[in-house]
Design a protein around this motif. Sequence first.
Motif, short mmCIF file in Angstrom:
data_model
loop_
_atom_site.label_atom_id
_atom_site.label_comp_id
_atom_site.label_asym_id
_atom_site.label_seq_id
_atom_site.Cartn_x
_atom_site.Cartn_y
_atom_site.Cartn_z
N PRO A 88 18.58 -59.14 25.10
CA PRO A 88 17.01 -58.65 24.76
C PRO A 88 16.24 -60.04 24.13
CG PRO A 88 18.39 -57.88 22.92
CD PRO A 88 19.27 -58.28 23.93
N ASN A 89 16.99 -60.97 23.63
CA ASN A 89 16.29 -62.26 23.12
C ASN A 89 16.47 -63.40 24.11
OD1 ASN A 89 15.54 -64.57 21.46
ND2 ASN A 89 14.69 -63.23 20.17
N GLN A 90 15.43 -63.87 24.60
CA GLN A 90 15.63 -65.03 25.36
C GLN A 90 15.44 -66.41 24.94
OE1 GLN A 90 16.93 -64.67 28.96
NE2 GLN A 90 17.48 -62.83 27.77
N ASP A 91 15.20 -66.59 23.74
CA ASP A 91 14.95 -67.78 22.93
C ASP A 91 16.38 -68.28 22.69
OD1 ASP A 91 14.54 -70.14 21.50
OD2 ASP A 91 13.07 -68.94 20.16
N VAL A 92 16.90 -69.29 23.50
CA VAL A 92 18.19 -69.60 23.34
C VAL A 92 18.68 -70.37 22.03
CG1 VAL A 92 18.72 -69.78 25.74
CG2 VAL A 92 18.04 -71.78 24.55
N ARG A 93 17.40 -70.82 21.35
CA ARG A 93 17.56 -71.59 20.11
C ARG A 93 17.65 -70.63 19.07
NH1 ARG A 93 12.55 -75.29 21.49
NH2 ARG A 93 11.83 -73.14 22.00
N SER A 94 17.29 -69.38 19.25
CA SER A 94 17.18 -68.57 17.97
C SER A 94 18.38 -68.15 17.31
CB SER A 94 16.25 -67.65 18.27
OG SER A 94 16.58 -66.79 19.40
N ASP A 95 18.35 -67.52 16.28
CA ASP A 95 19.52 -66.74 15.59
C ASP A 95 19.64 -65.50 16.26
OD1 ASP A 95 20.37 -68.85 13.94
OD2 ASP A 95 19.18 -68.07 12.34
N GLU A 96 18.39 -64.83 16.89
CA GLU A 96 18.25 -63.61 17.44
C GLU A 96 19.20 -63.62 18.59
OE1 GLU A 96 16.04 -64.99 16.00
OE2 GLU A 96 15.31 -63.62 14.27
N TYR A 97 19.02 -64.73 19.40
CA TYR A 97 19.50 -64.74 20.70
C TYR A 97 21.24 -64.80 20.48
CZ TYR A 97 21.36 -66.68 25.02
OH TYR A 97 22.06 -67.12 26.38
N LYS A 98 21.75 -65.48 19.39
CA LYS A 98 23.32 -65.32 19.31
C LYS A 98 23.77 -64.12 18.94
CE LYS A 98 22.96 -70.23 17.72
NZ LYS A 98 23.08 -71.22 16.68
N ARG A 99 22.82 -63.51 18.07
CA ARG A 99 23.24 -62.23 17.57
C ARG A 99 23.28 -61.09 18.92
NH1 ARG A 99 20.62 -63.46 12.86
NH2 ARG A 99 18.44 -62.21 13.55
N GLY A 100 22.44 -61.03 19.64
CA GLY A 100 22.26 -60.38 20.75
C GLY A 100 23.17 -60.60 21.85
N SER A 101 24.07 -61.56 21.82
CA SER A 101 25.06 -62.10 22.82
C SER A 101 26.24 -61.05 22.87
CB SER A 101 25.21 -63.57 22.62
OG SER A 101 24.31 -64.36 22.97
N LEU A 102 26.38 -60.30 23.74
CA LEU A 102 27.55 -59.58 23.70
C LEU A 102 28.75 -60.52 23.84
CD1 LEU A 102 26.58 -56.53 26.04
CD2 LEU A 102 26.81 -56.48 23.63
N ARG A 103 29.73 -60.21 23.47
CA ARG A 103 31.08 -61.03 23.52
C ARG A 103 32.11 -60.15 23.88
NH1 ARG A 103 27.75 -63.46 19.79
NH2 ARG A 103 27.61 -65.41 19.63
N GLY A 104 33.57 -60.64 23.86
CA GLY A 104 34.73 -59.78 24.39
C GLY A 104 35.03 -60.11 25.84
#
Length: 907
Positions: A88-104
């Motif tokens: 949902p966050n498209q600012d790749v430099r932000s912490d929100e982008y990292k938290r919003g990235s699904l993993r696994g």
Amino acid sequence: MDLMFKLRPRFFISSLFLILLLKNPNLGSAANPKCISTERQALLTFRASLTDLSSRLFSWSGPDCCNWPGVLCDARTSRVIKIDLRNPNQDVRSDEYKRGSLRGKLHPSLTQLKFLSYLDLSSNDFNGLEIPEFIGQIVSLRYLNLSSSSFSGEIPASLGNLSKLESLDLYAESFSDSGTFSLRASNLGWLSGLSSSLKYLNMGYVNLSGAGETWLQDFSRVSALKELRLFNCELKNLPPSLSSSADLKLLEVLDLSENSLNSPIPKWLFGLTNLRKLFLRWDFLQGSIPTGFKNLGLLETLDLSNNLALQGEIPSVLGDLPRLKFLDLSANELNGQINGFLDAFSRNKGNSLVFLDLSSNKLAGTLPESLGALRNLQILDLSSNSFTGSLPSSIGNMASLKKLDLSYNAMNGTIAESLGQLAELVDLNLMANTWGGVLQKSHFVNLTSLKSIRLTTEPYRSLVFKLPSAWIPPFRLELIQIENCRIGPSFPMWLQVQTKLNFVTLRNTGIEDTIPDSWFAGISSEVSYLILANNRIKGRLPQKLAFPKLNTIDLSSNNFEGPFPLWSTNATELRLYENNFSGSLPLNIDVLMPGMQKIYLFRNSFTGNIPSSLCEVSGLQILSLRKNHFSGSFPKCWHRQFMLWGIDVSENNLSGEIPESLGMLPSLSVLLLNQNALEGKIPESLQNCSGLTNIDLGGNKLTGKLPSWVGKLSSLFMLRLQSNSFTGQIPDDLCSVPNLRILDLSGNKISGPIPKCISNLTAIARGTSNDVFQNLVFIVTRAREYEDIVNSINLSGNNISGEIPGEILGLLYLRILNLSKNYMTGSIPEKISELGRLETLDLSRNKFSGAIPQSLAAISSLQRLNLSFNKLEGSIPKLLKFQDPSIYIGNELLCGKPLPKKCPKDI
């Protein structure tokens, strides 16, 4: 009857709804479809395999999966048809982008969603996971987006089973914390399975280097394709032709940018007559721009920028394209004039060009009046070419222009008054030209949208601002950069009202006025650059201001006075040199300016001690306090500055010893402590600073022997220890400094002979280049003082004895040799002419004997000579060009011109 008439519409609507309900039992729950249990379980299994740091799938609970975020069900069948789990966050430099990235991992339970037509997993972080084969089993997919989700490995051929797929996005640029991952496709045969359905394909950053020479044929077999993006795919060589079976006729968008195509622009492109957008930037295309572009009548965007090798003139056919809106030909080798190209646009009355970038080419000539035909243009960049002349008056016709960049050309005329008609203009860049003439109110009166102006010129202030002193302009600037133009002597009202500035450069503008405190206080808190250098601005600065984002402060070469400004800032560079600032430096300078890297305060009237708090500025790189009135000892606390490499505190009143802690500066390169009252010995700890390039400790009260450890400083360029009280002999270790180009030991009490190993000073002997002098010249601003003595040896004013060693003649690049005021004996070497680059030779006030060598006249570069007060004898060589008698006086046995004493043979 009236009653029947009133009941009939209501009865009709109810009957119609009942009939529809009987035909479609799900209609009654259309607004609220209920999730099918098997599909709900498939989604939960899929979620369980993911790592969700932001808990954005936390609400995937409850019986009805059709209401879960990111899930859409068919209103009629309740089947899951869409999953959108993009970040949902498209600012790749932000912490929100990292938290919003699904993993696994991706679980194959998705294959149970038999009606899934839309799957978006973009902008997540699957940390190098391969794209699962099972995705090729979801044959109902029409839309698949796996872009920027850190997949790697080979793209599975099973994707070719998705025969209904219309849009496929595999763009592979990764923004993972774990680094980049490589997604590749070595075999593109699977594309044939998508040939009749696929309309959009993005494989940017996918490595296609293993796809072979048939890569273009493979893509061209996707006959339904309308948009193909192959940005940065490591493609090599662009085929000159397509096979007869290939079909890209429907293609509207083609992006092959940032590959290594290394070819001319191919002719087959001009058969793609449906093209609307063509991107071929950074592809190393060669040759000229073909006239075949005239066939692409639907073309709206053409980007051929940064190919570096496209050459020739810009073909006029580009100006005939009726729908062209975006044209970027920047950073190539295009040459010639642009008159014909622009004339085509003037003929094309309906031209719709909005963006034109021709920057960084070799275009020349004057700008034609036909430039004004580009009435819809919003961006015009002609910078970094060789255009000359004036800004044409037709510029006023370009009513939509928002950005104009003519910087770095050879514009040597005037700026048209019609510029002032551009009410939409936001960004004006005319810097680095040779503008002349006068700028008046008419040049600016209607520029209501202007936010940025860059205007620099040469020669010195040949462009003059002649605006009414009380005039208030219609614009409020955010950026102003004016250099070498005459604005002053007053600080005009049109500048005083600019209180939204976040970038200020007013360099060499002739302002001699004071600047109101209100202007400094009114500058935007977002200001990043504040440069008012090389004016004659007077008065005091406001003492307390806060500029949290200020990066550079340059108020140098003015007439500012008063105390050091107590500004709270994160600036990295402070230039207050060549002013009249006085008083002491703040004791808490480390708190006021914690991020300071470069401090230039030289040529002021600062007094007091140098604050030890400078030791706490951990990122400090350069400290230049020369020519002030600082007193007391130099701080002894240097232990945290791992980046400090330039110290210049010369020409002050410092006393005490050179601190041992300087030896704890691992990056120290330039150390200038000359012209103070320092005493004691040179601390041996300095030998730990192995990167030292320039040392000047002259003009102090230092004692002891010359340090032999100097021989370990292999990068040493300059060693000046003049005018101290050093004793002992010149150590042989000094000869082993290969880069030494300046040696000054004059005015000490050094004794003994000149060591014969002096020929080992390689840099002077061979003239080897050495860039370390640049540290001194460009960083610590001492160029004028030192550049004239490169390749010099000064041993004057000591107690040196013995003869001039013949080995010194091996220093073939020696320019200055001063051995005066010693006790040297013997004759001047007969082969002195081997020092063929010698400019200054001073052997005065010694005990040299014998004749003046005839070969001395052969040194054509010699400009200064002093042989006075020795025991030389015989006739002065007639070929010597020096006719000043003072050069030879004090040698009683010398004769001949220019001395009045005649030689016996001339009597």
